[in-house]
Design a protein around this motif. Structure first.
Motif, PDB file in Angstrom:
ATOM      1  N   ASP A   4      -0.913   9.164 -32.882  1.00 25.12           N
ATOM      2  CA  ASP A   4      -1.758   8.733 -31.775  1.00 25.12           C
ATOM      3  C   ASP A   4      -2.046   7.233 -31.766  1.00 25.12           C
ATOM      4  OD1 ASP A   4      -1.861  11.335 -30.918  1.00 25.12           O
ATOM      5  OD2 ASP A   4      -3.731  11.783 -31.958  1.00 25.12           O
ATOM      6  N   LYS A   5      -1.484   6.491 -32.709  1.00 23.62           N
ATOM      7  CA  LYS A   5      -1.741   5.045 -32.760  1.00 23.62           C
ATOM      8  C   LYS A   5      -1.005   4.286 -31.667  1.00 23.62           C
ATOM      9  CE  LYS A   5      -2.747   4.617 -37.674  1.00 23.62           C
ATOM     10  NZ  LYS A   5      -2.280   4.035 -38.939  1.00 23.62           N
ATOM     11  N   ALA A   6      -0.050   4.955 -31.011  1.00 20.10           N
ATOM     12  CA  ALA A   6       0.715   4.293 -29.956  1.00 20.10           C
ATOM     13  C   ALA A   6       1.340   5.334 -29.045  1.00 20.10           C
ATOM     14  CB  ALA A   6       1.812   3.423 -30.555  1.00 20.10           C
ATOM     15  N   ARG A   7       1.641   4.887 -27.839  1.00 18.49           N
ATOM     16  CA  ARG A   7       2.444   5.697 -26.930  1.00 18.49           C
ATOM     17  C   ARG A   7       3.816   5.063 -26.879  1.00 18.49           C
ATOM     18  NH1 ARG A   7      -0.519   7.364 -21.422  1.00 18.49           N
ATOM     19  NH2 ARG A   7       1.383   8.568 -21.236  1.00 18.49           N
ATOM     20  N   ILE A   8       4.838   5.882 -26.808  1.00 15.13           N
ATOM     21  CA  ILE A   8       6.201   5.397 -26.690  1.00 15.13           C
ATOM     22  C   ILE A   8       6.752   5.901 -25.358  1.00 15.13           C
ATOM     23  CG2 ILE A   8       8.522   5.425 -27.675  1.00 15.13           C
ATOM     24  CD1 ILE A   8       7.164   5.850 -30.440  1.00 15.13           C
ATOM     25  N   VAL A   9       7.203   4.961 -24.543  1.00 14.75           N
ATOM     26  CA  VAL A   9       7.652   5.271 -23.192  1.00 14.75           C
ATOM     27  C   VAL A   9       9.062   4.727 -23.015  1.00 14.75           C
ATOM     28  CG1 VAL A   9       7.178   4.886 -20.739  1.00 14.75           C
ATOM     29  CG2 VAL A   9       5.284   5.088 -22.349  1.00 14.75           C
ATOM     30  N   LYS A  10       9.924   5.532 -22.419  1.00 18.06           N
ATOM     31  CA  LYS A  10      11.283   5.078 -22.142  1.00 18.06           C
ATOM     32  C   LYS A  10      11.420   4.819 -20.642  1.00 18.06           C
ATOM     33  CE  LYS A  10      14.713   7.037 -24.478  1.00 18.06           C
ATOM     34  NZ  LYS A  10      15.149   5.949 -25.337  1.00 18.06           N
ATOM     35  N   ILE A  11      11.974   3.659 -20.306  1.00 15.06           N
ATOM     36  CA  ILE A  11      12.200   3.301 -18.905  1.00 15.06           C
ATOM     37  C   ILE A  11      13.686   3.021 -18.716  1.00 15.06           C
ATOM     38  CG2 ILE A  11      11.761   1.592 -17.087  1.00 15.06           C
ATOM     39  CD1 ILE A  11       9.258   3.179 -17.633  1.00 15.06           C
ATOM     40  N   ASP A  12      14.332   3.821 -17.864  1.00 15.69           N
ATOM     41  CA  ASP A  12      15.751   3.625 -17.557  1.00 15.69           C
ATOM     42  C   ASP A  12      15.858   2.475 -16.551  1.00 15.69           C
ATOM     43  OD1 ASP A  12      18.337   3.771 -16.388  1.00 15.69           O
ATOM     44  OD2 ASP A  12      18.479   5.900 -16.884  1.00 15.69           O
ATOM     45  N   VAL A  13      16.493   1.380 -16.966  1.00 14.75           N
ATOM     46  CA  VAL A  13      16.553   0.185 -16.117  1.00 14.75           C
ATOM     47  C   VAL A  13      17.367   0.423 -14.843  1.00 14.75           C
ATOM     48  CG1 VAL A  13      16.170  -1.452 -18.002  1.00 14.75           C
ATOM     49  CG2 VAL A  13      18.518  -0.807 -17.392  1.00 14.75           C
ATOM     50  N   ASP A  14      18.283   1.381 -14.858  1.00 13.58           N
ATOM     51  CA  ASP A  14      19.068   1.673 -13.656  1.00 13.58           C
ATOM     52  C   ASP A  14      18.245   2.455 -12.632  1.00 13.58           C
ATOM     53  OD1 ASP A  14      21.344   0.360 -14.597  1.00 13.58           O
ATOM     54  OD2 ASP A  14      22.018   2.127 -15.691  1.00 13.58           O
ATOM     55  N   GLN A  15      17.292   3.241 -13.101  1.00 14.11           N
ATOM     56  CA  GLN A  15      16.437   4.006 -12.185  1.00 14.11           C
ATOM     57  C   GLN A  15      15.183   3.241 -11.784  1.00 14.11           C
ATOM     58  OE1 GLN A  15      15.596   7.847 -13.891  1.00 14.11           O
ATOM     59  NE2 GLN A  15      17.745   8.436 -13.970  1.00 14.11           N
ATOM     60  N   HIS A  16      14.820   2.233 -12.559  1.00 16.12           N
ATOM     61  CA  HIS A  16      13.595   1.462 -12.306  1.00 16.12           C
ATOM     62  C   HIS A  16      13.909  -0.029 -12.295  1.00 16.12           C
ATOM     63  CE1 HIS A  16      11.147   5.078 -12.758  1.00 16.12           C
ATOM     64  NE2 HIS A  16      11.930   5.383 -13.774  1.00 16.12           N
ATOM     65  N   GLU A  17      14.792  -0.415 -11.368  1.00 17.79           N
ATOM     66  CA  GLU A  17      15.245  -1.803 -11.302  1.00 17.79           C
ATOM     67  C   GLU A  17      14.097  -2.778 -11.047  1.00 17.79           C
ATOM     68  OE1 GLU A  17      18.623  -2.384  -8.735  1.00 17.79           O
ATOM     69  OE2 GLU A  17      19.545  -0.527  -9.448  1.00 17.79           O
ATOM     70  N   GLU A  18      13.086  -2.333 -10.293  1.00 16.27           N
ATOM     71  CA  GLU A  18      11.953  -3.220  -9.991  1.00 16.27           C
ATOM     72  C   GLU A  18      11.182  -3.579 -11.265  1.00 16.27           C
ATOM     73  OE1 GLU A  18      10.326   0.823 -10.151  1.00 16.27           O
ATOM     74  OE2 GLU A  18      12.128   0.006  -9.225  1.00 16.27           O
ATOM     75  N   LEU A  19      11.028  -2.625 -12.184  1.00 16.79           N
ATOM     76  CA  LEU A  19      10.346  -2.923 -13.458  1.00 16.79           C
ATOM     77  C   LEU A  19      11.222  -3.808 -14.340  1.00 16.79           C
ATOM     78  CD1 LEU A  19       8.682   0.499 -14.372  1.00 16.79           C
ATOM     79  CD2 LEU A  19       7.548  -1.598 -13.653  1.00 16.79           C
ATOM     80  N   ALA A  20      12.518  -3.533 -14.359  1.00 18.82           N
ATOM     81  CA  ALA A  20      13.444  -4.348 -15.152  1.00 18.82           C
ATOM     82  C   ALA A  20      13.407  -5.797 -14.670  1.00 18.82           C
ATOM     83  CB  ALA A  20      14.853  -3.780 -15.068  1.00 18.82           C
ATOM     84  N   THR A  21      13.336  -5.989 -13.363  1.00 20.08           N
ATOM     85  CA  THR A  21      13.265  -7.337 -12.791  1.00 20.08           C
ATOM     86  C   THR A  21      11.923  -7.985 -13.109  1.00 20.08           C
ATOM     87  OG1 THR A  21      14.754  -6.704 -11.010  1.00 20.08           O
ATOM     88  CG2 THR A  21      13.411  -8.668 -10.644  1.00 20.08           C
ATOM     89  N   LYS A  22      10.848  -7.238 -12.913  1.00 23.63           N
ATOM     90  CA  LYS A  22       9.504  -7.774 -13.140  1.00 23.63           C
ATOM     91  C   LYS A  22       9.328  -8.267 -14.578  1.00 23.63           C
ATOM     92  CE  LYS A  22       4.624  -6.598 -12.828  1.00 23.63           C
ATOM     93  NZ  LYS A  22       3.623  -5.609 -12.436  1.00 23.63           N
ATOM     94  N   TYR A  23       9.872  -7.523 -15.537  1.00 24.77           N
ATOM     95  CA  TYR A  23       9.702  -7.893 -16.953  1.00 24.77           C
ATOM     96  C   TYR A  23      10.924  -8.633 -17.509  1.00 24.77           C
ATOM     97  CZ  TYR A  23       5.453  -5.313 -16.586  1.00 24.77           C
ATOM     98  OH  TYR A  23       4.209  -4.897 -16.180  1.00 24.77           O
ATOM     99  N   ARG A  24      11.772  -9.101 -16.597  1.00 25.06           N
ATOM    100  CA  ARG A  24      12.930  -9.929 -16.950  1.00 25.06           C
ATOM    101  C   ARG A  24      13.770  -9.317 -18.071  1.00 25.06           C
ATOM    102  NH1 ARG A  24       8.725 -13.186 -16.239  1.00 25.06           N
ATOM    103  NH2 ARG A  24       8.470 -13.908 -18.370  1.00 25.06           N
ATOM    104  N   ILE A  25      14.138  -8.056 -17.877  1.00 24.09           N
ATOM    105  CA  ILE A  25      14.988  -7.369 -18.844  1.00 24.09           C
ATOM    106  C   ILE A  25      16.426  -7.805 -18.581  1.00 24.09           C
ATOM    107  CG2 ILE A  25      15.723  -5.131 -19.748  1.00 24.09           C
ATOM    108  CD1 ILE A  25      12.668  -5.818 -20.086  1.00 24.09           C
ATOM    109  N   GLN A  26      16.997  -8.531 -19.535  1.00 20.18           N
ATOM    110  CA  GLN A  26      18.356  -9.036 -19.361  1.00 20.18           C
ATOM    111  C   GLN A  26      19.343  -8.349 -20.287  1.00 20.18           C
ATOM    112  OE1 GLN A  26      17.504 -13.172 -19.933  1.00 20.18           O
ATOM    113  NE2 GLN A  26      16.888 -13.455 -17.810  1.00 20.18           N
ATOM    114  N   ALA A  27      18.847  -7.609 -21.264  1.00 14.42           N
ATOM    115  CA  ALA A  27      19.702  -6.860 -22.183  1.00 14.42           C
ATOM    116  C   ALA A  27      19.001  -5.559 -22.534  1.00 14.42           C
ATOM    117  CB  ALA A  27      19.930  -7.683 -23.450  1.00 14.42           C
ATOM    118  N   VAL A  28      19.789  -4.536 -22.799  1.00 12.67           N
ATOM    119  CA  VAL A  28      19.220  -3.269 -23.246  1.00 12.67           C
ATOM    120  C   VAL A  28      19.806  -2.919 -24.603  1.00 12.67           C
ATOM    121  CG1 VAL A  28      18.596  -2.283 -21.003  1.00 12.67           C
ATOM    122  CG2 VAL A  28      20.932  -2.032 -21.819  1.00 12.67           C
ATOM    123  N   PRO A  29      19.033  -2.317 -25.493  1.00 14.94           N
ATOM    124  CA  PRO A  29      17.609  -2.013 -25.291  1.00 14.94           C
ATOM    125  C   PRO A  29      16.728  -3.250 -25.459  1.00 14.94           C
ATOM    126  CG  PRO A  29      18.263  -1.394 -27.519  1.00 14.94           C
ATOM    127  CD  PRO A  29      19.511  -1.888 -26.822  1.00 14.94           C
TER     128      PRO A  29
END
Length: 99
Positions: free
Chosen positions: A42-67
């Motif tokens: 419970d010390k953390a939550r782990i969330v997976k975001i698929d950059v192909d399905q959530h391009e707006e989040l990938a752009t907002k957080y400047r994701i240029q490489a995966v993972p």
């Protein structure tokens, strides 16, 4: 469904894994994250975001490489890393931001 912006406002660290289905290193990180979840509980939550399905989040957080991993706390990005990383390093980051 919980909105991403609400999710990252948590006082508990939220580790976000920005990944892609076609990414080999992302697949290699899956068991590492599963192990990490068991260790941190419970010390953390782990969330997976698929950059192909959530391009707006990938752009907002400047994701240029995966993972790319970002730890959010109270809505702020407090740590970021691109590429494969050992679970003990991730655990250390979570412990550091869990107060």
């Amino acid at each position: 469904m919980e909105k991403f912006e609400d999710l990252i406002k948590s006082p508990v660290p939220v580790l976000v894994d920005f990944f892609a289905e076609w990414c080999g290193p992302c697949k290699a990180m899956k068991p590492v994250l599963e192990e990490l979840k068991l260790v941190v509980g419970d010390k953390a939550r782990i969330v997976k975001i698929d950059v192909d399905q959530h391009e707006e989040l990938a752009t907002k957080y400047r994701i240029q490489a995966v993972p790319t991993f970002i730890v959010f706390k109270n809505g702020e990005a407090v740590w970021r890393h691109s590429g494969v990383i050992h679970s003990s390093e991730l655990q250390g980051v979570i412990e550091k931001h869990y107060t």
